[in-house]
Design a protein around this motif. Structure first.
Motif, PDB file in Angstrom:
ATOM      1  N   TRP A 167     -36.770   6.162 -13.923  1.00 41.27           N
ATOM      2  CA  TRP A 167     -38.266   6.603 -14.695  1.00 41.27           C
ATOM      3  C   TRP A 167     -37.799   6.691 -16.258  1.00 41.27           C
ATOM      4  O   TRP A 167     -38.343   6.180 -17.194  1.00 41.27           O
ATOM      5  CB  TRP A 167     -38.783   7.832 -14.142  1.00 41.27           C
ATOM      6  CG  TRP A 167     -39.955   8.104 -15.084  1.00 41.27           C
ATOM      7  CD1 TRP A 167     -41.367   7.858 -14.668  1.00 41.27           C
ATOM      8  CD2 TRP A 167     -40.237   9.126 -16.178  1.00 41.27           C
ATOM      9  NE1 TRP A 167     -41.986   8.222 -15.523  1.00 41.27           N
ATOM     10  CE2 TRP A 167     -41.576   9.077 -16.358  1.00 41.27           C
ATOM     11  CE3 TRP A 167     -39.300   9.850 -16.800  1.00 41.27           C
ATOM     12  CZ2 TRP A 167     -42.059   9.781 -17.414  1.00 41.27           C
ATOM     13  CZ3 TRP A 167     -39.707  10.592 -18.105  1.00 41.27           C
ATOM     14  CH2 TRP A 167     -41.029  10.576 -17.921  1.00 41.27           C
ATOM     15  N   VAL A 168     -36.898   7.397 -16.463  1.00 41.08           N
ATOM     16  CA  VAL A 168     -36.290   7.414 -17.893  1.00 41.08           C
ATOM     17  C   VAL A 168     -35.774   6.074 -18.701  1.00 41.08           C
ATOM     18  O   VAL A 168     -36.326   5.840 -19.687  1.00 41.08           O
ATOM     19  CB  VAL A 168     -35.069   8.323 -18.090  1.00 41.08           C
ATOM     20  CG1 VAL A 168     -34.409   8.468 -19.417  1.00 41.08           C
ATOM     21  CG2 VAL A 168     -35.514   9.818 -17.639  1.00 41.08           C
ATOM     22  N   LEU A 169     -35.073   5.290 -17.760  1.00 39.12           N
ATOM     23  CA  LEU A 169     -34.971   4.103 -18.262  1.00 39.12           C
ATOM     24  C   LEU A 169     -35.970   3.075 -18.608  1.00 39.12           C
ATOM     25  O   LEU A 169     -36.123   2.647 -19.734  1.00 39.12           O
ATOM     26  CB  LEU A 169     -33.935   3.281 -17.096  1.00 39.12           C
ATOM     27  CG  LEU A 169     -33.685   1.733 -17.437  1.00 39.12           C
ATOM     28  CD1 LEU A 169     -32.418   1.584 -18.525  1.00 39.12           C
ATOM     29  CD2 LEU A 169     -32.963   1.257 -16.169  1.00 39.12           C
ATOM     30  N   ALA A 170     -37.098   2.980 -17.562  1.00 35.60           N
ATOM     31  CA  ALA A 170     -38.307   2.281 -17.890  1.00 35.60           C
ATOM     32  C   ALA A 170     -39.108   2.728 -19.116  1.00 35.60           C
ATOM     33  O   ALA A 170     -39.708   2.152 -19.777  1.00 35.60           O
ATOM     34  CB  ALA A 170     -39.067   2.326 -16.592  1.00 35.60           C
ATOM     35  N   SER A 171     -39.216   4.323 -19.249  1.00 30.95           N
ATOM     36  CA  SER A 171     -40.032   4.846 -20.310  1.00 30.95           C
ATOM     37  C   SER A 171     -39.440   4.370 -21.531  1.00 30.95           C
ATOM     38  O   SER A 171     -40.078   4.089 -22.496  1.00 30.95           O
ATOM     39  CB  SER A 171     -39.869   6.212 -20.112  1.00 30.95           C
ATOM     40  OG  SER A 171     -40.667   6.705 -18.792  1.00 30.95           O
ATOM     41  N   ARG A 543     -26.606  13.380 -17.429  1.00 28.79           N
ATOM     42  CA  ARG A 543     -27.495  12.513 -16.489  1.00 28.79           C
ATOM     43  C   ARG A 543     -28.386  11.374 -17.249  1.00 28.79           C
ATOM     44  O   ARG A 543     -28.659  10.235 -16.769  1.00 28.79           O
ATOM     45  CB  ARG A 543     -28.408  13.324 -15.880  1.00 28.79           C
ATOM     46  CG  ARG A 543     -27.596  14.544 -14.806  1.00 28.79           C
ATOM     47  CD  ARG A 543     -28.407  15.381 -14.268  1.00 28.79           C
ATOM     48  NE  ARG A 543     -29.597  14.923 -13.494  1.00 28.79           N
ATOM     49  CZ  ARG A 543     -30.539  15.724 -13.508  1.00 28.79           C
ATOM     50  NH1 ARG A 543     -30.759  17.019 -13.865  1.00 28.79           N
ATOM     51  NH2 ARG A 543     -31.829  15.201 -12.660  1.00 28.79           N
ATOM     52  N   PHE A 544     -28.807  11.614 -18.688  1.00 33.11           N
ATOM     53  CA  PHE A 544     -30.163  10.681 -18.839  1.00 33.11           C
ATOM     54  C   PHE A 544     -29.862  10.333 -20.202  1.00 33.11           C
ATOM     55  O   PHE A 544     -30.520   9.318 -20.775  1.00 33.11           O
ATOM     56  CB  PHE A 544     -31.359  11.918 -19.115  1.00 33.11           C
ATOM     57  CG  PHE A 544     -31.706  12.099 -17.673  1.00 33.11           C
ATOM     58  CD1 PHE A 544     -32.026  10.985 -16.560  1.00 33.11           C
ATOM     59  CD2 PHE A 544     -31.934  13.604 -17.435  1.00 33.11           C
ATOM     60  CE1 PHE A 544     -32.517  11.698 -15.300  1.00 33.11           C
ATOM     61  CE2 PHE A 544     -32.301  13.993 -16.180  1.00 33.11           C
ATOM     62  CZ  PHE A 544     -32.671  12.793 -15.140  1.00 33.11           C
ATOM     63  N   VAL A 545     -28.658  10.634 -21.139  1.00 28.44           N
ATOM     64  CA  VAL A 545     -28.637   9.986 -22.446  1.00 28.44           C
ATOM     65  C   VAL A 545     -28.405   8.633 -22.446  1.00 28.44           C
ATOM     66  O   VAL A 545     -28.764   7.689 -22.912  1.00 28.44           O
ATOM     67  CB  VAL A 545     -27.927  10.890 -23.250  1.00 28.44           C
ATOM     68  CG1 VAL A 545     -27.361  10.225 -24.650  1.00 28.44           C
ATOM     69  CG2 VAL A 545     -28.321  12.200 -23.924  1.00 28.44           C
ATOM     70  N   ILE A 546     -27.273   8.289 -21.834  1.00 26.37           N
ATOM     71  CA  ILE A 546     -26.879   6.713 -21.662  1.00 26.37           C
ATOM     72  C   ILE A 546     -27.975   5.953 -21.050  1.00 26.37           C
ATOM     73  O   ILE A 546     -28.281   5.115 -21.529  1.00 26.37           O
ATOM     74  CB  ILE A 546     -25.688   6.672 -20.904  1.00 26.37           C
ATOM     75  CG1 ILE A 546     -24.646   7.616 -21.629  1.00 26.37           C
ATOM     76  CG2 ILE A 546     -25.384   5.234 -20.795  1.00 26.37           C
ATOM     77  CD1 ILE A 546     -24.281   7.028 -23.102  1.00 26.37           C
ATOM     78  N   VAL A 547     -28.651   6.572 -19.986  1.00 18.40           N
ATOM     79  CA  VAL A 547     -29.649   5.729 -19.602  1.00 18.40           C
ATOM     80  C   VAL A 547     -30.829   5.520 -20.401  1.00 18.40           C
ATOM     81  O   VAL A 547     -31.420   4.452 -20.428  1.00 18.40           O
ATOM     82  CB  VAL A 547     -30.307   6.320 -18.109  1.00 18.40           C
ATOM     83  CG1 VAL A 547     -31.481   5.857 -17.552  1.00 18.40           C
ATOM     84  CG2 VAL A 547     -29.249   6.592 -17.088  1.00 18.40           C
ATOM     85  N   LEU A 552     -33.573   1.860 -24.419  1.00 17.32           N
ATOM     86  CA  LEU A 552     -34.089   1.456 -25.750  1.00 17.32           C
ATOM     87  C   LEU A 552     -33.493  -0.007 -26.216  1.00 17.32           C
ATOM     88  O   LEU A 552     -34.073  -0.593 -26.753  1.00 17.32           O
ATOM     89  CB  LEU A 552     -33.604   2.527 -26.804  1.00 17.32           C
ATOM     90  CG  LEU A 552     -34.503   4.050 -26.780  1.00 17.32           C
ATOM     91  CD1 LEU A 552     -33.703   4.877 -27.679  1.00 17.32           C
ATOM     92  CD2 LEU A 552     -35.894   3.744 -26.748  1.00 17.32           C
ATOM     93  N   VAL A 553     -32.247  -0.003 -25.695  1.00 12.37           N
ATOM     94  CA  VAL A 553     -31.498  -1.453 -26.046  1.00 12.37           C
ATOM     95  C   VAL A 553     -32.266  -2.580 -25.356  1.00 12.37           C
ATOM     96  O   VAL A 553     -32.573  -3.473 -25.893  1.00 12.37           O
ATOM     97  CB  VAL A 553     -30.076  -1.351 -25.769  1.00 12.37           C
ATOM     98  CG1 VAL A 553     -29.531  -2.725 -26.031  1.00 12.37           C
ATOM     99  CG2 VAL A 553     -29.335  -0.172 -26.664  1.00 12.37           C
ATOM    100  N   ALA A 554     -32.454  -2.288 -24.216  1.00 10.35           N
ATOM    101  CA  ALA A 554     -32.800  -3.360 -23.476  1.00 10.35           C
ATOM    102  C   ALA A 554     -34.320  -3.772 -23.706  1.00 10.35           C
ATOM    103  O   ALA A 554     -34.691  -4.783 -23.713  1.00 10.35           O
ATOM    104  CB  ALA A 554     -32.868  -3.067 -21.809  1.00 10.35           C
ATOM    105  N   GLY A 555     -35.232  -2.529 -24.084  1.00 12.40           N
ATOM    106  CA  GLY A 555     -36.673  -2.881 -24.264  1.00 12.40           C
ATOM    107  C   GLY A 555     -36.951  -3.514 -25.602  1.00 12.40           C
ATOM    108  O   GLY A 555     -37.572  -4.540 -25.422  1.00 12.40           O
TER     109      GLY A 555
END
Length: 570
Positions: A167-171, A543-547, A552-555
């Motif tokens: 969810w974090v990755l997609a957001s 847990r979430f910073v790198i994700v 952001l990079v991928a999007g």
């Protein structure tokens, strides 16, 4: 090792695992091509592939009664996806564009696909023969592989955690993609600079969430090193060059004058990076064991890997001769050099997690500068053999580290890697040619800084044209950059890991001379934000910073690719 034995053997090399990996790799490879041409760095896609594959197939199992996604399938899938996405190590964002800039020759898609595949294919078999010594018996940690393994174990132990991270990755990806599309089609986001003079020196803030994400990934040490390099290069050296009349801006100069300034600044930056990395590489290699110990661990090759290796050698040699007009003796010489340097890169990655692909390429360039002085095709494309082989070799060894821990058959991982680079060669070449239809006009500009291209081009020019062709002030700058590089490289190779955080990163320091200062400033900002968040909320940060940063990079990169293609089609 995780136990995977049961009455029924767990699914591993399945059609859905391969197809999932290929699909994800095809979607993620353009992201790395885009970021490689923008800032010279790429991102390992293993963890993204793990999270997406797990979430999709576990959801399908719950909703439609499909078989559950297994640990081994997840590993095969991420191996396929990461090899496809890492295809840029085959030369697409460095020696291939540099070759076009120096010779004016552009290749059709099919020959270029064959070349990128062949050098990557060679790296697969180098990794295969290094696996017994570096994975099965060596104490090398392979930090990147261990990070992938830890994520794999965690999401299969706690399925809800995978959902939260996804969810974090997609957001983050959705936010970055939306911002990029708005900037491209609806309203140009403001680039803020304190003054017009600073804007000319590229000392501005670039509104890019991709750069913010990369800052979160690289960490505080590298981020601050970029800031230091940007201030030295663009804040001190560039104004001095203009004041002394060594460089002159056009009378009507408006906006960032990157193209004028980079012609001088890239030389000390390249010298610093190359000398630092080669010095550090040599010292680390001396500390990791003797050549006799490495030879002792080699085993007799099996038949089918030997056939794959010989096929790779034949492809690389024949394509050098037919595509670039390189003499057969020099083409053959590239093979042992590539094997040696790929093995060196593998040991460095195993110890530090940092793939020295750029340094491997430059070291190969230096070698061919001795054997074939003045020959641009040899200097770039024979050297490309070592860089491409080293890139895929280190990527597969990280995957072998994961597979060894969970019981994956190495032959199946090697086959998955081969399928990944086959598709990656097609997707990567098409993406590169669509994004950069005219390399000579588009590259090494504010829009496409392409620092890796600038580095390979500069080294090839120095080795083929001779240092005497450069202005005296440039030669002095190269000497100072080389001295600083050797000093920093020696410290990086000798100091223990805990002391390195107080030492500037030589790679980041040199890179800051080659990319606009606006890019360095934004990446530093991202690194500081990530550090501050992780310091205040340690558990959430881990847990979430790198994700989030990866999202952001991928999007933005995928949206940037889509926007560029749309504008070209129009």
């Amino acid at each position: 090792m995780i136990a995977t034995s049961s009455a029924v053997p767990p699914r591993e090399f399945t059609a859905r695992a391969l197809l999932t990996g290929l699909l994800l790799g095809a979607l993620l490879a353009p992201s790395n091509v885009y970021s490689g041409l923008k800032i010279g760095w790429s991102f390992n896609m293993s963890i993204i592939a793990l999270l997406i594959g797990f979430a999709f197939w576990q959801s399908a199992a719950a909703a439609f009664g499909r078989p559950r996604w297994t640990l081994l399938e997840s590993n095969i899938s991420q191996t396929t996806a990461s090899s496809c996405a890492s295809i840029i190590s085959g030369g697409l964002v460095a020696p291939i564009p540099a070759y076009t800039l120096l010779t004016g020759q552009q290749f059709d898609a099919l020959p270029l696909m064959g070349w990128v595949f062949s050098v990557s294919f060679l790296g697969v078999w180098v990794a295969w023969y290094l696996r017994p010594s570096l994975i099965a018996t060596s104490g090398l940690r392979f930090p990147e592989g261990m990070a992938t393994l830890a994520t794999l174990q965690q999401i299969f132990s706690h399925g809800a955690e995978a959902g939260r991270r996804l969810w974090v990755l997609a957001s983050a990806a959705g936010l970055a993609a939306s911002a990029k599309l708005v900037d491209s089609f609806f309203w140009t986001l403001p680039r803020w600079a304190p003054s017009l003079q600073l804007e000319r020196l590229t000392l501005a803030f670039e509104p890019s969430l991709l750069l913010l994400g990369f800052g979160g990934i690289i960490g505080l040490r590298v981020g601050l090193s970029l800031l230091l390099g940007a201030l030295l290069a663009w804040g001190l050296l560039a104004p001095w060059l203009l004041a002394e009349g060594l460089l002159q801006l056009p009378a009507d100069a408006q906006g960032p004058q990157f193209a004028v300034l980079i012609d001088w600044l890239l030389w000390p930056g390249v010298s610093l990076m190359v000398c630092a990395t080669l010095t550090s590489l040599g010292l680390r290699l001396l500390r990791t064991g003797t050549a006799a110990q490495r030879r002792k661990r080699l085993r007799r090759p099996a038949a089918w890997p030997a056939a794959g290796f010989l096929l790779a050698v034949a492809l690389v040699v024949l394509l050098q001769i037919s595509l670039f007009g390189i003499e057969w003796s020099l083409a053959l010489l590239s093979i042992p050099l590539a094997l040696l340097l790929a093995a060196v890169a593998a040991r460095v990655v195993g110890a530090t997690g940092i793939p020295p692909i750029g340094a491997i390429g430059q070291l190969s360039q230096l070698g061919f500068g001795v054997f074939a002085p003045g020959q641009v095709p040899v200097n770039l494309m024979s050297a490309n053999t070592a860089g491409g082989a080293a890139g895929q070799c280190t990527d597969l060894l990280n995957d072998f580290k994961v597979g060894h821990a969970i019981g994956t058959a190495p032959g199946r991982q090697a086959l998955a890697q081969c399928l990944g680079i086959l598709l990656g060669s097609v997707v990567g070449v098409l993406t590169y040619q669509l994004l950069i239809p005219d390399p000579q006009a588009m590259l090494i500009t504010p829009e496409w800084p392409a620092p890796a291209v600038a580095t390979w081009k500069a080294v090839a020019e120095a080795l083929t044209g001779g240092l005497g062709a450069l202005a005296p002030d440039v030669r002095w700058a190269m000497l100072v950059g080389a001295a600083c590089g050797v000093t920093l490289g020696a410290l990086e190779g000798l100091l223990p890991e805990r002391r390195l955080r107080w030492l500037p990163s030589s790679a980041a320091l040199g890179l800051a001379f080659i990319i606009p200062a606006s890019i360095s400033l934004m990446m530093t900002f991202g690194a500081v934000l990530a550090w501050a968040f992780a310091s205040r909320w340690r558990s959430l940060g881990e847990r979430f910073v790198i994700v989030a940063a990866a999202g952001l990079v991928a999007g933005e990169s995928m949206a940037g690719v889509a926007a560029s293609l749309w504008q070209l089609l129009r």
